[in-house]
Write an enzyme that holds these catalytic residues in place. Sequence first.
Site, PDB file in Angstrom:
ATOM      1  N   GLY A  44       1.295   6.228   1.677  1.00  0.00           N
ATOM      2  CA  GLY A  44       2.407   5.850   2.539  1.00  0.00           C
ATOM      3  C   GLY A  44       2.140   4.560   3.290  1.00  0.00           C
ATOM      4  O   GLY A  44       3.021   3.701   3.418  1.00  0.00           O
ATOM      5  N   CYS A  45       0.927   4.411   3.783  1.00  0.00           N
ATOM      6  CA  CYS A  45       0.580   3.208   4.543  1.00  0.00           C
ATOM      7  C   CYS A  45       0.521   1.978   3.646  1.00  0.00           C
ATOM      8  O   CYS A  45       0.897   0.879   4.065  1.00  0.00           O
ATOM      9  CB  CYS A  45      -0.737   3.411   5.278  1.00  0.00           C
ATOM     10  N   THR A  46       0.079   2.169   2.423  1.00  0.00           N
ATOM     11  CA  THR A  46       0.070   1.061   1.468  1.00  0.00           C
ATOM     12  C   THR A  46       1.494   0.641   1.147  1.00  0.00           C
ATOM     13  O   THR A  46       1.817  -0.556   1.129  1.00  0.00           O
ATOM     14  CB  THR A  46      -0.707   1.449   0.191  1.00  0.00           C
ATOM     15  N   ALA A  49       2.835  -1.243   4.196  1.00  0.00           N
ATOM     16  CA  ALA A  49       2.241  -2.581   4.294  1.00  0.00           C
ATOM     17  C   ALA A  49       2.826  -3.510   3.237  1.00  0.00           C
ATOM     18  O   ALA A  49       3.129  -4.677   3.517  1.00  0.00           O
ATOM     19  CB  ALA A  49       0.730  -2.505   4.167  1.00  0.00           C
TER      20      ALA A  49
END
Length: 157
Positions: A44-46, A49
């Site tokens: 999710g964070c990738t 970003a």
Amino acid sequence: MLQPGDTAPPFTLTDQNNEEHSLESLLRRGPLVLYFYPADFTPGCTAQACAMRDRRADLEAAGATVVGVSAQSGSTHDKFESRFKLGFTLLSDPGRAVAKQYGAVGLGGVLPLRVTYLLDPDGTVADAVRADLAIGKHAAFADRVLERLRGTQSATT
């Protein structure tokens, strides 16, 4: 979570290159898209970003700076930024003290939350979104910020 009209709390944090950045210095460049995320290299964070990366050039052309914040170390941020060619600053917030001030932690200050802010150059929260699992809401937020900034540019020219 901070709301539009709130004053953003000041901070000074270190980035992936071990350089210090204060909120004040970041705001000198103009509007700031400041996003908090749980951890480098998670799916999710990738995705979040990369969504910011894909909009970064347009946001910068409209006068905004993009900065991400999470608890990981500068060296982890450096690897994350390099692998995904993000092209923007990632700040380390060990202990999540800044994230707590910005309402980007839950469950007694332990669980990191996914929150994105648009801060005006005077440090006022202009807009905000929280969506922990719906990454598309952060991308849509960045698009909304872009429309807002382009509208502001048109009104001043």
